[in-house]
Design an enzyme around this catalytic site. Sequence first.
Site, PDB file in Angstrom:
ATOM      1  N   SER A  82      78.570 -12.826 -10.833  1.00 16.35           N
ATOM      2  CA  SER A  82      78.873 -13.544 -12.077  1.00 16.35           C
ATOM      3  C   SER A  82      80.344 -13.348 -12.391  1.00 16.35           C
ATOM      4  CB  SER A  82      78.034 -12.963 -13.221  1.00 16.35           C
ATOM      5  OG  SER A  82      78.509 -13.441 -14.469  1.00 16.35           O
ATOM      6  N   TYR A 129      73.497  -6.074 -17.568  1.00 14.59           N
ATOM      7  CA  TYR A 129      73.637  -7.306 -16.771  1.00 14.59           C
ATOM      8  C   TYR A 129      75.039  -7.382 -16.156  1.00 14.59           C
ATOM      9  CZ  TYR A 129      74.059 -12.179 -15.474  1.00 14.59           C
ATOM     10  OH  TYR A 129      74.296 -13.331 -14.756  1.00 14.59           O
TER      11      TYR A 129
HETATM   12  N1  LIG Z   1      73.429 -19.415 -15.563  1.00 15.15           N
HETATM   13  C1  LIG Z   1      74.504 -18.674 -15.732  1.00 15.15           C
HETATM   14  O1  LIG Z   1      75.257 -18.826 -16.723  1.00 15.15           O
HETATM   15  C2  LIG Z   1      74.855 -17.650 -14.704  1.00 15.15           C
HETATM   16  C3  LIG Z   1      76.162 -17.139 -14.715  1.00 15.15           C
HETATM   17  C4  LIG Z   1      76.505 -16.176 -13.775  1.00 15.15           C
HETATM   18  C5  LIG Z   1      75.551 -15.726 -12.868  1.00 15.15           C
HETATM   19  N2  LIG Z   1      74.287 -16.239 -12.878  1.00 15.15           N
HETATM   20  C6  LIG Z   1      73.323 -15.717 -11.890  1.00 15.15           C
HETATM   21  O2  LIG Z   1      72.751 -16.793 -11.191  1.00 15.15           O
HETATM   22  C7  LIG Z   1      71.484 -16.378 -10.673  1.00 15.15           C
HETATM   23  C8  LIG Z   1      70.453 -17.445 -10.990  1.00 15.15           C
HETATM   24  O3  LIG Z   1      70.292 -17.497 -12.393  1.00 15.15           O
HETATM   25  P1  LIG Z   1      70.052 -18.869 -13.192  1.00 15.15           P
HETATM   26  O4  LIG Z   1      71.124 -18.973 -14.185  1.00 15.15           O
HETATM   27  O5  LIG Z   1      69.806 -19.953 -12.242  1.00 15.15           O
HETATM   28  O6  LIG Z   1      68.746 -18.481 -14.022  1.00 15.15           O
HETATM   29  P2  LIG Z   1      67.200 -18.864 -13.846  1.00 15.15           P
HETATM   30  O7  LIG Z   1      67.017 -20.332 -13.914  1.00 15.15           O
HETATM   31  O8  LIG Z   1      66.478 -17.988 -14.807  1.00 15.15           O
HETATM   32  O9  LIG Z   1      66.877 -18.423 -12.359  1.00 15.15           O
HETATM   33  C9  LIG Z   1      66.527 -17.110 -12.011  1.00 15.15           C
HETATM   34  C10 LIG Z   1      65.750 -17.176 -10.725  1.00 15.15           C
HETATM   35  O10 LIG Z   1      65.504 -15.823 -10.292  1.00 15.15           O
HETATM   36  C11 LIG Z   1      64.134 -15.720  -9.950  1.00 15.15           C
HETATM   37  N3  LIG Z   1      63.683 -14.346 -10.140  1.00 15.15           N
HETATM   38  C12 LIG Z   1      63.823 -13.562 -11.242  1.00 15.15           C
HETATM   39  N4  LIG Z   1      63.227 -12.374 -11.026  1.00 15.15           N
HETATM   40  C13 LIG Z   1      62.715 -12.412  -9.769  1.00 15.15           C
HETATM   41  C14 LIG Z   1      61.980 -11.501  -8.975  1.00 15.15           C
HETATM   42  N5  LIG Z   1      61.633 -10.269  -9.413  1.00 15.15           N
HETATM   43  N6  LIG Z   1      61.623 -11.869  -7.726  1.00 15.15           N
HETATM   44  C15 LIG Z   1      61.950 -13.095  -7.253  1.00 15.15           C
HETATM   45  N7  LIG Z   1      62.637 -14.013  -7.952  1.00 15.15           N
HETATM   46  C16 LIG Z   1      63.006 -13.664  -9.207  1.00 15.15           C
HETATM   47  C17 LIG Z   1      63.409 -16.721 -10.838  1.00 15.15           C
HETATM   48  O11 LIG Z   1      62.218 -17.159 -10.201  1.00 15.15           O
HETATM   49  P3  LIG Z   1      60.729 -16.728 -10.612  1.00 15.15           P
HETATM   50  O12 LIG Z   1      60.707 -16.497 -12.089  1.00 15.15           O
HETATM   51  O13 LIG Z   1      59.890 -17.886 -10.146  1.00 15.15           O
HETATM   52  O14 LIG Z   1      60.451 -15.488  -9.821  1.00 15.15           O
HETATM   53  C18 LIG Z   1      64.412 -17.861 -10.871  1.00 15.15           C
HETATM   54  O15 LIG Z   1      64.205 -18.714  -9.769  1.00 15.15           O
HETATM   55  C19 LIG Z   1      71.188 -15.035 -11.297  1.00 15.15           C
HETATM   56  O16 LIG Z   1      71.486 -14.001 -10.384  1.00 15.15           O
HETATM   57  C20 LIG Z   1      72.147 -14.987 -12.466  1.00 15.15           C
HETATM   58  O17 LIG Z   1      72.472 -13.672 -12.849  1.00 15.15           O
HETATM   59  C21 LIG Z   1      73.930 -17.196 -13.768  1.00 15.15           C
END
Ligand SMILES: NC(=O)c1ccc[n+]([C@@H]2O[C@H](COP(=O)([O-])OP(=O)(O)OC[C@H]3O[C@@H](n4cnc5c(N)ncnc54)[C@H](OP(=O)(O)O)[C@@H]3O)[C@@H](O)[C@H]2O)c1
Length: 251
Positions: free
Chosen positions: A139, A152
């Site tokens: 991130s 986080y």
């Molecule tokens: N959106 C932002 O602003 C942002 C910014 C910087 C970094 N990120 C990073 O991007 C990545 C994706 O996040 P997102 O923003 O796309 O959020 P999201 O839509 O909530 O996606 C999170 C994903 O992680 C999976 N997940 C969570 N816990 C898990 C577990 N124990 N085992 C397997 N899968 C798991 C969820 O799938 P299930 O619930 O189906 O398991 C979901 O597919 C994360 O690492 C997040 O920290 C996001």
Amino acid sequence: MKLTGNTILVTGGTSGIGRALAEALHDRGNRVVITGRRQALLDDITGARPGLVGLQLDVDDAASLSRLSIELRERFPELNVLLANAGISRTEDMASDAWRADDAEAIVRTNILGVMRTAAAFLPLIKDKPHAAFLATSSALAFVPRADFPTYCASKAFLHSWLQSMRHQLRPIPVEVLELSPPYVQTELTGAQQARDPRAMPLDDYVAEVLRILDAGDIPRGEVLLERDFARRWAERDGRYEATFAAMNPA
Ligand SMILES: NC(=O)c1ccc[n+]([C@@H]2O[C@H](COP(=O)([O-])OP(=O)(O)OC[C@H]3O[C@@H](n4cnc5c(N)ncnc54)[C@H](OP(=O)(O)O)[C@@H]3O)[C@@H](O)[C@H]2O)c1
């Protein structure tokens, strides 16, 4: 990283960034396997895109990782790219008497140990493959934290450091190690409101930008970082760390 003809495993592929990147990479002519815990979403997403494969995985569960690694070895021996993207985010208020370390433990388990376990389970499958690559999602908050998301941000700073060592160690094999450091993007990471927040970058725009950077192929230090985050990335080097921290964390 080559952008077509790979076989790619995506963790956290059931929503948000992982799903959108998986779909875009599928549309670009890669064989893509998405994973996550929610079977209904895996079914919906793969149903809408023939050829996309969905397999259940909980990165917090060692047995789930080892089951999937056996299945991948049998069904997808050509696997050459991993995207360790699964992650969770929670606010924590350490000034509150009610604060406990439970959320911190959950974040460390998924965002740190989950990525390490993903690497341990699946790296052996890609090591000897052409154009092998390991990508992980950290991130832009790895570089300067938002104080209301302490564990986080620290989990992503951990990944930023850990991936540098991994990149160095895997150089001779070779496996290309890339770090995606998204800005604030419209997903449901912190709840449904984030997906509608006008301050967040539209998801499609973020994915298009990542693919543009990967396509261009010039990726200093393996960091897939958007230009808008350069100031945060280099705040400490440029003597703007305290001002940047203060701007992100108003008193
Ligand atoms: N959106 C932002 O602003 C942002 C910014 C910087 C970094 N990120 C990073 O991007 C990545 C994706 O996040 P997102 O923003 O796309 O959020 P999201 O839509 O909530 O996606 C999170 C994903 O992680 C999976 N997940 C969570 N816990 C898990 C577990 N124990 N085992 C397997 N899968 C798991 C969820 O799938 P299930 O619930 O189906 O398991 C979901 O597919 C994360 O690492 C997040 O920290 C996001």
